[in-house]
Design a protein around this motif. Structure first.
Motif, PDB file in Angstrom:
ATOM      1  N   SER A  41       0.809  -1.223   0.000  1.00  0.00           N
ATOM      2  CA  SER A  41       0.000   0.000   0.000  1.00  0.00           C
ATOM      3  C   SER A  41       0.838   1.267   0.000  1.00  0.00           C
ATOM      4  N   SER A  42       1.917   1.285   0.768  1.00  0.00           N
ATOM      5  CA  SER A  42       2.748   2.484   0.787  1.00  0.00           C
ATOM      6  C   SER A  42       3.417   2.631  -0.572  1.00  0.00           C
ATOM      7  N   THR A  43       3.787   3.859  -0.884  1.00  0.00           N
ATOM      8  CA  THR A  43       4.362   4.055  -2.212  1.00  0.00           C
ATOM      9  C   THR A  43       5.877   3.919  -2.211  1.00  0.00           C
ATOM     10  N   GLU A  44       6.520   4.142  -1.071  1.00  0.00           N
ATOM     11  CA  GLU A  44       7.971   4.138  -1.058  1.00  0.00           C
ATOM     12  C   GLU A  44       8.509   2.715  -1.247  1.00  0.00           C
TER      13      GLU A  44
END
Lengths: 352, 434
Positions: free
Chosen positions: B169-172
């Motif tokens: 889910s996180s973009t990094e």
């Protein structure tokens, strides 16, 4: 009145340390510093000596980073640690006198009342506890700080300070919430919030950084300076400007916002001068800084880099010398007015 | 789709593991001829073993950005590099982990630790690729990642559920994962924006009957076309269509509101906790490989505060997951892994951070095939180097495969080139295997 001149700030000494120094207290009228460090120990060093050498305190000490130290009398120091303990020390003997299991989680900071009779400790159990400095007795405890952040992670209670008249205690946490308490009753008298000092990244990295790392009352106790760092884009690093917000805490209003345009990272500690004219702040990211700000205008009077990230500092009685401790170093800064040069002798008129 | 082989997703209609497995075996036998990838199994007369192997599932908790081994599985209290946190005794005699992981300490009997990874690549991209595939990049070959390998080795060709689900889910540091030379059949169902798959619902303009009729017509035409033709491509194409209705119906598996409030509370309120619950629902329904990425551990600044947050999330969510799997009888068949692209430096930088470090770090392996409580390898007192039992990424992958009952030396053939499942020269770490 002090005779210091912040525009004359210069580093006069730099001393290497094998460990990270997190906190410092100064023995009055001397260059003797007591500092707590990452080697779990309390040390003493005379920075005015020709070749300063830190000497560790003896005996059963802490079991984790020593993050707070205060002097209640010139010969009694109290230290606090991530191990949750407070230890009273005889400075001359460098030996422990008393150990108290004070908090369930990590102690972040200590403060001592101006009369030296009361010690305040704050920890990640989100409690502020006041202690009788002489007996070690718990006087009272209070909290207005939630243990869980709005984003469901453990919060932290980083900062505590007494007002110069000793009537109030202020505590500051990770999400930027500050509570001000009456020392004698433990009654909460005000709150202010500095949410900019807390960065929650909901999308890229999904955790947080920041928090209130420093609190300081003005000499008349009317203003409260709150220090930390601004909103961070990439929370892998302390890449936002060092930041201080000054509140008229009784009115609940922020009256100044000081964003350091030159230095990044956390404001770890700050102190008002006794006249309330300037505020000195220090901290850093991978480097460090010492900065003086005009309290009335919020403008920076003068600032310079420090040779390390500064975690805390002590000032001398004249408020013209700053003893900073931090990442593997101690640094001494002076900001004394220039001594007028003696008047030059009037040259004799040339012989005609 | 074989009746009974699909868990609709509701708590009321949960299929027992045994029920699921017997149905799965029947379903597999019924459609085996269409499974081009399984012919070797028939030749080797290892049908019984294969069914047993297919009992296995994997949940990879990918600690994206690189978690610190000091603040998780290999604490060094009191050392200059150790940081402020204590080591606490675990349920396994003589094994201590960081005090930031108290719930996992109490569950160490389910978990083995490898403390001696030396993976030699401290770059996010390179390290991720290495730890996803278990081997260094080869310019000539695109290797499949662990998820794709497990999808191929543990999945069923007629599966009504996806074989490989990846939640990030996180973009990094987001990486989708790759099925490499195994092809699109084993690529992950990748969820990045939402926790429920997008674009799997039947269009509202088409009725369910219409949808089934269209599928039947397509199937009839495809079979006629395939007559007297032998092609893997045709089989793969046809198979992809056969899976569509199952994938469409899998949407409910991602819906944790189907769980009781009490169950959701066990996993906690964080997104990672919720994704761990989804992972349990998926493996319970037969998904062989689920990756849940928890980003972002890249604590160059404020390492201790970062780990205080993220370890609390990991400790709680992972513990809830292991308990839940155990209570459902699934843990002995489900391997739960934690690792990322690397660990973090022993040195503490001026921002009180730790930087990238691949020379001596840790991974954990819980459940299926593991000797719970085992702790393999040792780092030197300050954690700068591996002191005993150095293990590579390939060794870790060989261990994972062995725990799942898959022969790490088994080879795929790519053109004329044999490719072993785990890297050349790698060996399973026997000390952590049951």
């Amino acid at each position: 009145m002090t005779t210091s001149d912040p525009t004359k700030l210069k580093m006069t000494k730099e001393i290497g340390l094998p460990s990270i120094a997190f906190c410092v207290a100064r023995v009055p009228n001397s260059g003797r510093l007591i500092f707590g460090s990452s080697d779990f120990k309390l040390h003493e060093i005379d920075v005015l000596a020709e070749k300063p050498q830190p000497v560790a305190f003896n005996g059963e000490g802490h079991q984790s980073y020593v993050t707070g130290v205060v002097l209640c009398t010139p010969n009694i120091a109290v230290s606090g640690s991530y191990d949750g303990k407070l230890i009273w020390w005889d400075i001359e003997k460098r030996e422990p006198i008393r150990t108290v299991s004070a908090h369930e989680l990590w102690i972040r900071r200590l403060a001592v009342s101006p009369d030296g009779k009361t010690i305040a400790s704050v920890a990640d159990d989100m409690q502020c506890k006041l202690w009788n400095a002489e007996t070690g007795e718990l006087l009272r405890q209070f909290s207005d700080h939630k243990p869980i952040t709005p984003h469901d992670f453990p919060s932290m209670l980083f900062a505590v300070t007494f007002s110069p008249d000793g009537k109030f205690v202020a505590t500051g946490d990770k999400i930027g919430h500050v509570a001000i308490w009456e020392t004698n009753s433990g009654t909460k008298v005000a709150t202010v919030d500095a949410p900019t000092l807390y960065t929650w990244d909901p999308r890229q990295r999904r955790h947080s950084i920041g928090g209130i790392r420093s609190l300081a009352f003005s000499p008349d106790s009317k203003l409260l300076a709150v220090g930390g760092t601004g909103q961070i884009g990439n929370i892998d690093h302390l890449e936002a400007s060092a930041r201080t917000e000054i509140f008229d805490w009784q009115a609940g209003q922020r009256v100044k916002e000081i964003v350091n345009e030159k230095f990044k990272g956390l404001v770890e500690h700050h102190v008002f001068d006794p006249a309330g004219q300037w505020l000195v702040s220090s901290g850093g990211d991978n480097g460090g800084f010492v900065a003086f700000h005009n309290v009335e205008t919020g403008k920076t009077l003068h600032q310079d880099k420090a040779p390390m990230h500064v975690h805390q500092f002590a000032l001398n009685e004249a408020y013209d010398t700053l003893f900073a401790v931090g990442h593997h170093k101690i640094a001494v800064f002076e900001f004394k007015p220039e001594t007028p040069k003696p008047a030059e002798a009037t040259p004799a008129p040339a012989a005609s | 789709m074989t009746p009974g082989s699909f868990f609709c997703g509701s708590a009321d209609h949960g299929v027992s593991r045994r029920g699921f497995l017997s149905a799965a075996a029947l379903g597999t036998a019924g459609t085996f001829a269409a499974d081009m990838t399984q012919l070797d199994v028939w030749r080797h007369s290892a049908w019984a073993e294969d069914v047993k192997k297919k009992d296995k599932r994997v949940i990879l908790l990918w600690l994206a950005g690189g978690a610190s081994q000091f603040e998780t599985w290999d604490p060094k209290p009191g050392r200059p590099t150790g940081g402020p946190f204590r080591a606490i005794q675990t349920a396994s005699s003589g094994v201590q982990i960081s005090e930031l992981m108290p719930k996992m300490a109490a569950r160490m009997q389910t978990t083995a630790i490898v403390r001696s990874l030396n993976t030699k690549n401290g770059d996010h991209g390179g390290g991720s690729s290495l730890m996803e595939t278990g081997r260094r990049k080869d310019p000539g070959i695109e290797y499949p990642d662990l998820g794709a390998l497990c999808a191929k080795e543990l999945g069923r060709i007629d599966s009504a559920v996806p074989d490989y689900v990846s939640l990030y889910s996180s973009t990094e540091g987001r990486r989708k994962g790759t099925s490499g030379f195994l092809g699109a059949r084993y690529a992950p169902m990748f969820l990045s924006e939402n926790m429920v798959p997008e674009n799997v619902r039947r269009l509202e303009t088409i009725s369910d009957i219409d949808h089934q009729d269209r599928a039947a017509l397509r199937d009839l035409l495809a079979k006629r076309f395939a007559q007297n033709r032998t092609s893997d491509v045709i089989g793969s194409h046809s198979n992809a269509y056969q899976r569509v209705r199952g994938l469409m119906a899998s949407e409910k598996l991602f819906d944790i509101t189907q769980e009781t409030e009490a169950m959701r509370a066990k996993y906690g309120p964080t997104q990672f906790g919720q994704q761990c619950l989804i992972a349990r629902r998926l493996v319970e329904a037969g998904v062989p490989f689920v990756k849940v990425a928890r980003a972002w551990w890249d604590s160059h600044g404020q390492n201790f505060e970062t780990h205080r947050e993220l370890c609390a999330d990991l400790d709680h969510s992972m513990s809830a997951l292991l308990d839940d799997l155990k209570e459902r009888g699934l843990l002995e068949h489900t391997l739960v892994l934690t690792f990322g692209e690397f660990g973090r430096t022993p040195q503490i930088n001026p921002s009180l951070g730790r930087d990238h470090f691949a020379a001596a770090w840790s991974a954990s392996l819980s459940g299926c095939g593991m000797h719970g409580g085992a702790c393999y390898g040792k780092t030197e007192p300050d954690g700068h180097t591996v002191a005993e039992g150095e293990a590579s990424a390939g060794d870790l992958f060989a261990t994972i495969l062995a725990a799942l009952g898959i022969d790490p030396l088994k080879e795929y053939t790519l053109g004329a080139r044999p490719i072993p499942l785990s890297d050349f020269g790698s060996k399973p770490i026997k000390e952590v295997l049951a």
